[in-house]
Enzyme design. Structure first.
Site, PDB file in Angstrom:
ATOM      1  N   GLU A 101       0.820  -1.220   0.000  1.00 23.62           N
ATOM      2  CA  GLU A 101       0.000   0.000   0.000  1.00 23.62           C
ATOM      3  C   GLU A 101       0.855   1.273   0.000  1.00 23.62           C
ATOM      4  OE1 GLU A 101      -4.254  -1.189   1.910  1.00 23.62           O
ATOM      5  OE2 GLU A 101      -2.687  -0.720   3.367  1.00 23.62           O
TER       6      GLU A 101
ATOM      7  N   GLU B 104      -6.838  -7.526  -1.167  1.00 20.98           N
ATOM      8  CA  GLU B 104      -7.427  -7.557   0.167  1.00 20.98           C
ATOM      9  C   GLU B 104      -8.916  -7.254   0.058  1.00 20.98           C
ATOM     10  OE1 GLU B 104      -5.549  -5.133   3.101  1.00 20.98           O
ATOM     11  OE2 GLU B 104      -3.526  -5.885   2.667  1.00 20.98           O
TER      12      GLU B 104
END
Length: 630
Positions: A195, A269
């Protein structure tokens, strides 16, 4: 002559048959490892392929460091029975390199064994080695000794961070290279950092990490992973971008396509639940809403990874924190309201996902493994207590400093500073007055005059009154590291303890004696070398309490209920189970059966304030009042 020829021909035939049988045996033994592995996971068009055949990732996240190693196979078999074909895991740098240059890959950190079990169970693996992992884990998995450098710039190409990352990868990556698909192992893809688009402090950083992986032999498909706000800044040339979310927004997939064209869509995710903070509620996510979204992703032909499939536990002091508008530390449980509970039990999410994923398989799914039994062992026999003030000598000679020194820069742990736990600062004051922290207590401290408690200070409460008494007295500030921030732009500000001056009557305090109380297993074991007192109802914290938990010949999983206790930490046979706190939501601590001994087990509790009347072993968990994730 003919007879001799026939004999020789027969012998040759037997030899050829033996060679043929041996060849077939070798092929049967190793074909799953090497033969036929010509082309690993590819992302050359709109669908993944493996060995040139269409392939869809149905994955789930399981972190080896959050689950007792004795249960790795159990959790993986349950993944397989749910219809998953892929496991994803982070790698926690702070556990593997607790001291600079000293590495740990044994016991519950045997990553190679974890990968071997995945292969045996029949699961592919997506490895997410960081170096930063977020994961609601202390400092996002980065080791605290990095913060000894006052100029440290984490997650950048800053020289100090880059050199430490290179040294870590020198140790880690050779250990996983042999587990790649091309080498006969289960790893089909590797993630580049984590991320980074939401952080994006250095335009050269992601290329640095990619090069560091490839140069050390990572040859499988490379991925990035970001939420919708970070995907544009976190993607890079030659690396497949994947996305993270809980609810589908119509624009998400088209936006992903606009960035990288005709490539496979992968939800790295899909958040099956959410994590909890101390003082909040236990988060749950509606099962039907979850199944509806997963169904929609599958119907679009996309691949998906369930984060988490099994959350596990933030054992010890490893839970992280968030600090945006306010500092909020994470609880010990990482149940996450996932398809498998913290202890590996099935939920309705599990069975509805199994029903959904069955349709993606030609052959029937394996049978669902039996659940591991839970036990209620009754009351812990609390027998004795010991004041913190009576054991300070066990920490060694205190460090003396005119100025406060933060936890990470203390001259302990072979020069690596203190990573977790508590730090005690002592100085001498005259009289009393207003005590002020001015934001320099990280994260929470109990203040004492001699051994008498005065009150607490933290991010919100930065002042308290020290009673006026003529004469000199000892001021004690017991500071707890409640967990370093794991996500957001404050990650460089995570030094703990006293990070600057504290004041009495607007005068900065000086001349400290500083005790490091990391409460590791060595320290907890050393408590048995000093004299304990009998239990006293009037004893107030900070105090250690010790008792016995009696179990049968075959220990089973259980939970310790801490209802009635204020705040502290529980150790079982010197192993740190994690924190408890009366503000909740969590009221029970998960105690895995493999960590118990047949017969008598030693329970040690460090209570900061006031002990409860009892501790019980129960067979059900209570994670607190629920709040639905919106």
């Amino acid at each position: 002559m003919r007879r001799e020829q026939r004999r020789r021909l027969a012998a040759l035939s037997l030899l050829l048959l033996a060679v043929f049988l041996l060849r077939n045996r070798l092929l049967d033994s190793f074909s799953w490892k090497m033969w036929g592995r010509q082309k690993g996971l590819q992302a050359e068009d709109a669908q993944f392929s493996l060995e040139g055949e269409p392939f869809r990732i149905l994955g789930g996240s399981l972190h080896y460091f959050r689950v007792p190693l004795q249960y790795w196979r159990d959790r993986m078999l349950k993944m397989k029975a749910c219809g998953l074909n892929t496991l994803t895991t982070y790698v926690a740098w702070n556990l593997h390199e607790p001291q600079r240059g000293k590495f740990d890959f044994i016991g519950n950190l045997e990553l190679g064994t974890f990968l071997d079990i995945a292969a045996e169970v029949g699961l592919w693996v997506i490895l997410r080695p960081g170096p930063y992992i977020c994961a609601e884990w202390d400092l996002g998995g980065l080791p605290s000794w990095l913060l000894q450098d006052k100029d440290m710039q984490l997650r950048t190409t800053y020289r100090g961070f880059a050199q430490a990352t290179e040294a870590y990868f020198d140790e880690l990556i050779p250990r996983v290279v042999k587990h790649q698909y091309s080498k006969g192992g289960p790893i089909i893809a590797v993630q580049v950092e984590n991320e980074y688009g939401s952080y994006a402090k250095d335009a050269n950083y992601m290329e640095f990490i990619k090069t560091a992986l490839v140069r050390r032999g990572i040859a499988e498909l490379l991925l990035t992973s970001d939420n919708k706000d970070g995907i544009s800044s976190g993607s890079m040339e030659g690396v497949l971008a994947t996305i993270n979310f809980q609810k589908i927004e119509p624009i998400l997939f088209s936006y992903l396509e606009s960035i990288q064209g005709n490539k496979p869509v992968m939800v790295m995710e899909y958040w099956t639940g959410w994590f909890d903070h101390w003082g909040g509620d236990h988060h749950v996510f509606d099962v039907d809403q979850m199944v509806s979204t997963v169904s929609e992703v599958v119907a679009k032909g996309a691949s998906i990874n369930l984060y988490m499939f099994h959350g596990g536990t933030n054992f010890g002091f490893m839970s992280g924190a968030l600090h945006f508008h306010e500092y909020r530390s994470d609880v010990t449980s990482y149940d996450y309201d996932a398809p498998l509970t913290e202890a590996g039990d099935y939920t309705s999410k599990y069975f509805k996902l199994r029903e959904l994923f069955t349709k993606q398989h030609v052959l029937p799914l394996p049978p669902v493994p039996a659940l591991l039994p839970k036990a209620a062992y009754g009351a812990v026999e609390l027998k004795r207590c010991l004041s913190l003030w009576d054991v300070l000598e066990l920490t060694g000679e205190p460090f003396r400093s005119e100025l406060p020194v933060n936890m990470e820069n203390l001259p302990v742990n072979e020069g690596n500073g203190q990573s977790y736990g508590y730090t005690l600062y002592e100085t001498v004051i005259y009289g009393g007055g207003k005590f002020q922290t001015k934001g320099n207590v990280r994260d929470r401290a109990q203040v004492f005059v001699s051994s008498q408690p005065v009150g607490f200070v933290d991010y919100k409460n930065q002042e308290l009154n020290v009673p006026e008494v003529p004469g000199y007295r000892k001021l004690r500030i017991l500071v707890e590291n409640c967990g370093r921030v794991n996500y957001g732009n404050r990650i460089n500000e995570q030094r703990k303890g006293l990070v600057g001056d504290v004041f009495l009557r607007d005068v900065a305090l000086r001349n400290f004696k500083i005790y490091s109380l990391d409460m590791n297993s060595t320290f907890i074991n050393s408590l048995n070398t000093v004299h304990w007192s009998e239990l006293n109802e009037e004893t107030m914290g900070p105090v250690f309490y010790q008792g016995a938990l009696h179990v049968g010949f075959s220990p089973q999983d259980t939970y310790l209920t801490m209802k009635g206790w204020k705040k502290g930490v529980v150790f079982v046979n010197s192993r740190n189970l994690g924190r408890y706190w009366e503000i909740g939501p969590q009221e029970t601590l998960y105690l895995p059966g493999p960590w118990l001994w047949p017969g008598t087990n030693e329970i040690t509790i460090f209570e900061e304030q006031e002990a409860g009347s009892s501790v019980y072993s129960v067979d059900t968990t209570y994670l607190g009042r629920t709040q639905y994730v919106d």
